[in-house]
Design an enzyme around this catalytic site. Structure first.
Site, short mmCIF file in Angstrom:
data_model
loop_
_atom_site.label_atom_id
_atom_site.label_comp_id
_atom_site.label_asym_id
_atom_site.label_seq_id
_atom_site.Cartn_x
_atom_site.Cartn_y
_atom_site.Cartn_z
N SER A 145 -88.33 3.97 -55.91
CA SER A 145 -87.17 4.68 -55.77
C SER A 145 -86.13 3.51 -56.38
CB SER A 145 -86.31 4.76 -54.18
OG SER A 145 -86.39 3.78 -53.71
N ALA A 146 -86.34 2.39 -56.39
CA ALA A 146 -85.31 1.39 -57.08
C ALA A 146 -85.82 1.46 -58.45
CB ALA A 146 -85.48 0.01 -56.33
N ALA A 147 -87.00 1.54 -58.89
CA ALA A 147 -87.49 1.49 -60.30
C ALA A 147 -86.99 2.69 -60.92
CB ALA A 147 -88.90 1.34 -60.21
N GLY A 177 -93.81 1.34 -50.71
CA GLY A 177 -93.24 -0.23 -50.60
C GLY A 177 -93.34 -0.81 -51.91
N LEU A 178 -93.60 -0.25 -52.96
CA LEU A 178 -93.82 -0.50 -54.24
C LEU A 178 -92.56 -0.56 -54.99
CD1 LEU A 178 -97.62 0.16 -55.01
CD2 LEU A 178 -96.63 -1.71 -53.86
N GLY A 179 -91.51 0.02 -54.67
CA GLY A 179 -90.23 -0.17 -55.24
C GLY A 179 -89.92 1.12 -56.04
N ASP A 239 -85.12 -4.72 -53.19
CA ASP A 239 -85.78 -3.93 -54.06
C ASP A 239 -85.06 -3.73 -55.35
OD1 ASP A 239 -87.66 -3.42 -52.13
OD2 ASP A 239 -87.62 -1.26 -52.24
#
Ligand code: PMV
Length: 348
Positions: A119-121, A115-117, A162
């Site tokens: 994949s988007a990061a 939940g800390l992003g 995200d």
């Protein structure tokens, strides 16, 4: 606290003659996970204590990936890396001549599926590196659209929160695809703690959708309450009413639990944070594993809460201070984010 210093160091460029570098940081959702999928508002903050660095060298030969999870030809990357490969392919086909491939190296200290992003990061860093290598200046919206292609490979139908949050350098307000800065009236001393259990965002989103179909009245009311809490917290954050924000976080956690997306490990860490003096604590992100975020009254209390969470069994704990509006320096989580880009459109 985990350091991202290694990611700020010059690129090791192992085997790369002239790598282009892209970076992006983590994020924590303060309010609105799940309800944001149904058009309610959400609030997220950057979490630059964890970050991703991507190095790219363009080639007309075979593409290769080097990462902690897999090193080898891109064509044989495991399914788990599909979002990373999708981000690379999307950026190459949008920004480079046909037939261009890449040597890609990814280093990340954002734990995956918490939940800390992550994949988007990763997608943001890879896309920034390809843009840099291709000599293309991406607008914020162009980069967002490319990240969303990878996010769809990761999560199905992501709200876009995200993809916006990992490129943000300030707290942001997100609703129905639109973002704007959320200036804080007081700094936020946050503690993020990882249960060590992989979150299951896709599964949790699907479960909420089923619950809404089966019980539109109650589930709709719960999603509406999460949206109302985000709305109220937006105003409370602007004036720096941190006790009210903390109380809203506690209530949001309770409602997320009613929605079926908390679990005993998340509940235990949230309670431990409150007992150690947090103004409020809740799960952050999709839930069913992943992390909690707690709001501390000050920096010393944040350290005390972090200690209590480690003793309660958190797999990792980070503290971060999100500065109030006047203290924002312009440095932040995402590369290629200039001040014009940070003046996010006020469309929400
Ligand atoms: O678990 P994360 O950090 O990917 O957050 C998901 C947030 C949700 O609202 C549950 C889904 C979404 O698409 O916004």
């Amino acid at each position: 606290m985990t350091s991202s210093a290694s990611l700020d160091a010059p690129a090791p460029a192992r085997g790369f003659a002239h790598p282009a570098i892209g970076r992006a940081g983590g994020k924590a959702i303060l309010f609105g996970e799940h309800s944001v999928v149904y058009g309610h508002p959400a609030i997220a903050v950057p979490l630059p204590e964890v970050a991703v660095r991507a190095a790219v060298q363009l080639t007309t030969g075979a593409g290769r990936l080097r990462s902690a999870l897999y090193t080898g030809p891109l064509t044989r990357a495991p399914q788990r890396l599909l979002p990373t490969v999708t981000a690379l392919d999307a950026a190459l086909s949008a920004l480079c001549p046909p037939g261009t491939s890449a040597l890609l190296e990814v280093e990340s200290d954002i734990p995956a599926e918490r939940g800390l992003g992550s994949s988007a990061a990763v997608a943001a860093a890879v896309i920034s590196a390809v843009a840099e290598a291709a000599g293309v200046a991406l607008s914020r919206d162009e980069r967002f659209e490319l990240i969303q292609i990878a996010e769809r490979a990761a999560h199905g139908r992501p709200s876009g929160l995200d993809a916006r949050a990992v490129c943000a350098t300030q707290p942001l307000w997100f609703q129905a695809g639109a973002v704007r800065d959320l200036p804080l009236g007081a700094p936020l001393h946050l503690v993020v703690a990882d249960t060590g259990v992989r979150g299951r965002t896709g599964e949790a989103v699907a479960a909420v959708r089923e619950r809404l179909a089966a019980d539109p009245h109650d589930t709709g009311a719960q999603l509406g309450e999460l949206g109302a809490l985000a709305d109220a917290a937006g105003a409370q954050l602007r004036v720096g009413d941190l006790p009210a924000v903390g109380a809203a976080m506690d209530r949001a956690h309770a409602v997320l639990d009613l929605l079926g997306v908390s679990d005993p490990a998340l509940d235990r860490l949230a309670s431990a944070a409150r007992q150690a003096g947090a103004l409020g604590a809740k799960l952050t992100g999709g839930g069913r594993g992943g992390c909690v975020v707690a709001l501390a009254p000050g920096r010393d209390e944040a350290d005390r809460i972090a200690g209590a969470l480690r003793r309660t069994g958190a797999a990792a704990v980070w503290t971060t201070t999100v500065p109030r509006a006047a203290e924002v320096s312009g440095t932040g989580a995402a590369e290629h984010t200039d001040s014009a880009e940070r003046a996010v459109e006020a469309t929400a």
